[in-house]
Design an enzyme around this catalytic site. Sequence first.
Site, PDB file in Angstrom:
ATOM      1  CG  ASP A  23     -14.928  -5.112   6.034  1.00 55.79           C
ATOM      2  OD1 ASP A  23     -16.204  -5.400   6.758  1.00 55.79           O
ATOM      3  OD2 ASP A  23     -14.224  -4.008   6.459  1.00 55.79           O
ATOM      4  N   GLY A  26     -22.205  -4.060   6.784  1.00 55.77           N
ATOM      5  CA  GLY A  26     -22.933  -3.392   7.898  1.00 55.77           C
ATOM      6  C   GLY A  26     -23.082  -1.853   7.594  1.00 55.77           C
ATOM      7  CG  HIS A  40     -24.320  -9.480   7.011  1.00 58.10           C
ATOM      8  ND1 HIS A  40     -23.040  -9.138   6.890  1.00 58.10           N
ATOM      9  CD2 HIS A  40     -24.555  -9.355   8.301  1.00 58.10           C
ATOM     10  CE1 HIS A  40     -22.662  -8.715   7.896  1.00 58.10           C
ATOM     11  NE2 HIS A  40     -23.481  -8.841   9.013  1.00 58.10           N
ATOM     12  CG  LEU A 134     -13.101 -20.666  -8.872  1.00 62.09           C
ATOM     13  CD1 LEU A 134     -12.159 -19.945  -9.322  1.00 62.09           C
ATOM     14  CD2 LEU A 134     -14.316 -19.605  -8.710  1.00 62.09           C
ATOM     15  NE  ARG A 191     -10.755  -4.622   5.397  1.00 58.71           N
ATOM     16  CZ  ARG A 191     -10.876  -5.479   6.669  1.00 58.71           C
ATOM     17  NH1 ARG A 191      -9.843  -5.822   7.231  1.00 58.71           N
ATOM     18  NH2 ARG A 191     -11.692  -5.104   7.513  1.00 58.71           N
ATOM     19  NE  ARG A 197      -9.403  -3.100  10.610  1.00 58.54           N
ATOM     20  CZ  ARG A 197      -9.993  -1.802  10.817  1.00 58.54           C
ATOM     21  NH1 ARG A 197      -9.261  -0.972  10.869  1.00 58.54           N
ATOM     22  NH2 ARG A 197     -11.318  -1.909  10.915  1.00 58.54           N
TER      23      ARG A 197
HETATM   24  C1  IPE Z   1     -12.849  -8.975   8.227  1.00 60.47           C
HETATM   25  O1  IPE Z   1     -13.854  -8.079   8.388  1.00 60.47           O
HETATM   26  C2  IPE Z   1     -13.683 -10.342   8.147  1.00 60.47           C
HETATM   27  C3  IPE Z   1     -14.508 -10.457   7.084  1.00 60.47           C
HETATM   28  C4  IPE Z   1     -14.714  -9.905   6.044  1.00 60.47           C
HETATM   29  C5  IPE Z   1     -15.490 -11.771   7.055  1.00 60.47           C
HETATM   30  P1  IPE Z   1     -14.000  -7.353   9.954  1.00 60.47           P
HETATM   31  O2  IPE Z   1     -15.082  -6.110   9.633  1.00 60.47           O
HETATM   32  O3  IPE Z   1     -14.349  -8.544  10.821  1.00 60.47           O
HETATM   33  O4  IPE Z   1     -12.742  -6.784  10.325  1.00 60.47           O
HETATM   34  P2  IPE Z   1     -12.373  -5.422  11.364  1.00 60.47           P
HETATM   35  O5  IPE Z   1     -12.978  -5.804  12.457  1.00 60.47           O
HETATM   36  O6  IPE Z   1     -12.858  -4.193  10.511  1.00 60.47           O
HETATM   37  O7  IPE Z   1     -10.696  -5.589  11.429  1.00 60.47           O
HETATM   38  C1  IPE Z   2     -18.211  -7.890   6.326  1.00 59.92           C
HETATM   39  O1  IPE Z   2     -19.034  -6.950   6.511  1.00 59.92           O
HETATM   40  C2  IPE Z   2     -19.058  -9.326   6.722  1.00 59.92           C
HETATM   41  C3  IPE Z   2     -18.519  -9.779   7.922  1.00 59.92           C
HETATM   42  C4  IPE Z   2     -17.577  -9.336   8.743  1.00 59.92           C
HETATM   43  C5  IPE Z   2     -19.238 -10.992   8.381  1.00 59.92           C
HETATM   44  P1  IPE Z   2     -19.046  -6.362   8.141  1.00 59.92           P
HETATM   45  O2  IPE Z   2     -20.234  -6.878   8.758  1.00 59.92           O
HETATM   46  O3  IPE Z   2     -17.680  -5.989   8.621  1.00 59.92           O
HETATM   47  O4  IPE Z   2     -19.287  -4.536   7.638  1.00 59.92           O
HETATM   48  P2  IPE Z   2     -18.976  -3.380   8.323  1.00 59.92           P
HETATM   49  O5  IPE Z   2     -17.529  -3.367   8.185  1.00 59.92           O
HETATM   50  O6  IPE Z   2     -19.523  -3.324   9.782  1.00 59.92           O
HETATM   51  O7  IPE Z   2     -19.548  -2.287   7.342  1.00 59.92           O
HETATM   52 MG    MG Z   3     -16.191  -4.789   8.672  1.00 63.65          MG
END
Ligand code: IPE
Ligand code: IPE
Ligand code: MG
Length: 248
Positions: A23, A26, A40, A134, A191, A197
Amino acid sequence: MSDSILNENNQNKKPSHVAIIMDGNGRWAKMRGLPRYEGHKQGLKTLRKLLREVNNYEIDYLTLFSFSIDNWKRPKSETAKLMDLLRKFILNDLSELHKNNVRVRIIGSRENIPKSIINLIDSAEALTINNKGLYLQIAFNYSGRDEILNAVKNIGKSISVGIIDPVKINQEIFESYLFTSGVPDPDLIIRSGSEKRISNFLLWQLSYAEVYFEECLWPDFDKGNLDNAIKDFMERSRRYGNVISEIN
Ligand code: IPE
Ligand code: IPE
Ligand code: MG
């Protein structure tokens, strides 16, 4: 492995199965004034690097959360690019993974996934099915709750055709209906990206996993972060509800 954190004293404490919620892509992009997609893309580079280093840790199973069913709530422009990245990952990286004896399995729902990607997933799984290195599970279009519901529906079908006796359903039978069937539960869940979470990941399988939250955003995650998570894991005492502190 000279630069491995494993040695003869801690070897038996290493995690066999590591799961990662990747995570923070973004936010990584936003901090640089870039579109989310650039985060990404960078996240995929991080993943590629990690897959090359993971041998040093002698992990047997690695499960990565790459796209959740809940992520469909995002703008179409972002979800389309995330689909495209999985396509690129399989097309560009599969041959190297196969050469390195990695078995690939994509866990999640096939609903709403373009047919061309389903074909790629099927061929990636078929190509690597006999690999003994793996075991890499990629959670794509995945939701822990939906996985459980899907298992319940299929168990219902099996009951209705007389394959299983409802009275005999136990944890082992239930697990055989999950996407992760045949793979042991994660020992360690990491995470990145500072959120604390689970976000609908492996809800059944994580019941006794050790949880490790890493502040850094996924594109910045490196070998040092993985070292820290595994070192931390090896110092923990897993009790599974028991009182003995040396079950590990
Ligand atoms: C969890 O991250 C899903 C992935 C990393 C693919 P999210 O960004 O979707 O989770 P929330 O919205 O912060 O809970
Ligand atoms: C994780 O990064 C990738 C996916 C959930 C697909 P995010 O896209 O959730 O990045 P943030 O949490 O918005 O920074
Ligand atoms: Mg996220």
